[in-house]
Design an enzyme around this catalytic site. Structure first.
Site, PDB file in Angstrom:
ATOM      1  N   SER A   1      -3.593   1.872   2.039  1.00  0.00           N
ATOM      2  CA  SER A   1      -3.383   0.502   2.818  1.00  0.00           C
ATOM      3  C   SER A   1      -2.806  -0.199   1.487  1.00  0.00           C
ATOM      4  O   SER A   1      -4.357  -0.369   0.564  1.00  0.00           O
ATOM      5  CB  SER A   1      -4.332  -0.154   4.179  1.00  0.00           C
ATOM      6  OG  SER A   1      -3.135  -1.224   4.277  1.00  0.00           O
ATOM      7  N   GLU A   2      -2.490  -0.826   1.137  1.00  0.00           N
ATOM      8  CA  GLU A   2      -1.990  -0.920  -0.388  1.00  0.00           C
ATOM      9  C   GLU A   2      -2.689  -2.135  -0.796  1.00  0.00           C
ATOM     10  O   GLU A   2      -2.580  -2.705  -1.537  1.00  0.00           O
ATOM     11  CB  GLU A   2      -0.483  -1.216  -0.731  1.00  0.00           C
ATOM     12  CG  GLU A   2       0.389  -1.386  -0.159  1.00  0.00           C
ATOM     13  CD  GLU A   2       1.506  -0.761   1.108  1.00  0.00           C
ATOM     14  OE1 GLU A   2       0.719   0.208   1.740  1.00  0.00           O
ATOM     15  OE2 GLU A   2       2.247  -1.022   1.390  1.00  0.00           O
ATOM     16  N   ASN A   3      -2.887  -3.020   0.547  1.00  0.00           N
ATOM     17  CA  ASN A   3      -3.303  -4.066   0.493  1.00  0.00           C
ATOM     18  C   ASN A   3      -4.698  -4.232  -0.135  1.00  0.00           C
ATOM     19  O   ASN A   3      -5.417  -5.157   0.426  1.00  0.00           O
ATOM     20  CB  ASN A   3      -2.910  -5.184   2.131  1.00  0.00           C
ATOM     21  CG  ASN A   3      -3.857  -3.983   3.053  1.00  0.00           C
ATOM     22  OD1 ASN A   3      -3.263  -3.219   3.173  1.00  0.00           O
ATOM     23  ND2 ASN A   3      -4.394  -4.665   3.745  1.00  0.00           N
TER      24      ASN A   3
ATOM     25  N   SER B   1      -5.435  -1.255  -6.086  1.00  0.00           N
ATOM     26  CA  SER B   1      -5.412  -0.150  -5.431  1.00  0.00           C
ATOM     27  C   SER B   1      -3.671   0.057  -5.743  1.00  0.00           C
ATOM     28  O   SER B   1      -3.233   1.320  -5.791  1.00  0.00           O
ATOM     29  CB  SER B   1      -4.553  -1.761  -4.275  1.00  0.00           C
ATOM     30  OG  SER B   1      -4.199  -0.935  -3.408  1.00  0.00           O
TER      31      SER B   1
END
Lengths: 234, 215
Positions: free
Chosen positions: B46-48, B88
């Site tokens: 998840s890119e967060n 990330s």
């Protein structure tokens, strides 16, 4: 030098001025500096340029500063959760600079690390690349992006010690560590201030050199999208 | 019969391979997580700032500090790690993520994708989409073949502002599956009871038909 302040008003005292640039940590409503946002609203400071991945929601987070028309310009990657934002932008009251999320994160990291510019593939051939320096490396085209700094960074962490060493919790880390490094002054708010030595030095996310002022905050920690699954019947 | 949302997601799950690190976009791509085959090991990013994304929490166990890139509450797994947004996207930009599955408004026959903006209408932003399509090793789009007006979303050239150029590897629509090749689009699979003629009628982009389907 004493870094711990009694509250956000005291921690921001003398740091705020009209037209300043502020970086605000968080992703959506996760890991946002709620206390500093409220104190900035109360101070009356205006014409702000805010660098933050999002702009809160209507009436919460940075949405409070937006509703009070304190923001002149936003530098963000995604602002889709906010109707007042859309209204102010479409009516021309608010300037907006969209950055791809990874480019925004890296621009802030670079700013804090003293790197004025760097090249990425992200956005080549799109509106993001317009007017930017293009350069070939190993046969591929990249565009130049610049480092970002701010007059003030406001960040939120889980725990901090009196030296300003910080640790974050789960996905509430997001943009906070880079922003802590890229502010001329960084004010951090934490859920708990612990004694010196209580944080494992091997596990500190933001070393205290990046934090000038620290407060213990009170947090609502609102959830934007509450998604759950059903318990399977026993 | 055209595939529905869940069938498209199940078809997209066939793109997963053992050991893959995968980023799933918002919408239909999120459903792909429900169809990961039991016999392969896949880690969701998840890119967060999270690797090893788990399912939604049980009611009452939501944690405001634990959300995915769609801002939904999720859970962690034993393999989970957390990191900053810079780390990330370092993972994403640096080509360490094997596969990105995302939605689109338009895809061109050259593999250009538009999925972030409708001028004068939508002011939301690109989020991480431009970084993902530029950096991830393989990009698979899942989308309906046509828009609400019945117009083809597979185009000779995109009309909306682009997210990336020449970045899409495969497109899964409700009618079939296309590969983006150096010679343009290649139709490699049809949804059940859908014919090549049906696809020709619904598609503005030029495409060739794989020999596999000629038989």
């Amino acid at each position: 030098m004493k870094k711990v302040y009694p509250d956000a008003d005291a921690a921001l005292d003398g740091l705020l001025f009209d037209g300043m640039t502020i970086m605000a940590g968080g992703f959506g409503l996760c890991g946002i500096p709620e206390n500093a946002i409220d104190a900035i609203l109360k101070s009356g400071v205006k014409d702000l340029t805010i660098i933050s991945n999002n702009c809160g929601v209507d009436g919460f987070g940075l949405g409070k500063l937006l509703d009070a028309k304190r923001i002149k310009k936003m530098v963000s990657s995604y602002v889709g959760e906010n109707r007042e934002f859309e209204r102010q932008f479409l009516s021309g009251e608010l300037e907006l600079e969209f950055n791809p999320q990874g480019t925004l994160a890296e621009r802030i990291r670079a700013g804090g690390a003293g790197i004025p510019g760097f090249y990425v593939k992200t956005g080549v051939g799109t509106v993001i690349a317009e007017g930017k320096d293009h350069r070939e490396f190993n046969g591929e085209t990249y565009i130049m992006e610049t480092g970002l700094t701010a007059d003030l960074s406001i960040v939120k962490a889980w725990k901090g010690d009196p030296q300003g060493n910080l640790i974050y919790r789960k996905t509430a880390r997001n943009f906070n560590p880079m922003m802590a490094s890229a502010g001329k002054v960084t004010v951090a708010e934490v859920e708990e201030i612990v004694d010196l030595g209580a944080l494992d030095p091997d596990c500190i996310h933001t070393p205290g050199i990046f934090v000038q002022r620290l407060i213990k905050g009170r947090f609502e920690k609102r959830i934007e999208q509450r998604t759950t699954r059903k318990r399977e019947a026993a | 019969m055209a595939w529905d949302r869940n069938q498209m997601a199940a078809r997209a799950a066939q793109e997963l391979e053992d050991g893959f690190y995968v980023n799933l976009g918002i919408g239909i791509p999120t459903l792909v997580a429900n169809y990961i085959p039991d016999d392969i090991d896949v880690t969701l990013q998840s890119e967060n700032g999270m690797l090893g994304m788990g399912p939604f929490p049980y009611e009452g166990e939501e944690d405001p500090d634990l959300i995915n890139a769609g801002k939904q509450t999720i859970t962690e797994l034993r393999r989970t790690s957390y990191f900053s947004s810079a780390d990330s996207f370092g993972m994403i930009r640096g080509g360490h993520i094997d596969l990105s599955i995302l939605g689109a408004m338009e895809v061109s026959e050259k593999g250009d994708i538009a999925n972030w903006m409708i001028p004068g209408k939508m002011v939301k932003g690109m989020g991480g989409a431009m970084d993902l399509v530029a950096g991830v090793k393989r990009v698979v789009v899942i989308m309906d073949h046509t828009n609400k007006a019945g117009e083809s979303k597979l185009l000779k050239a995109c009309t909306l502002p682009l997210t990336g150029t020449g970045v899409v590897d495969r497109i899964i629509t409700n009618l079939g599956v296309f590969d983006v090749t150096p010679d343009g689009l290649l139709l490699v699979e049809l949804a059940p009871e859908v014919t090549v003629a049906d696809i020709e009628k619904a598609t503005e982009a030029k495409f060739r038909v794989s020999d596999k389907l000629a038989a």
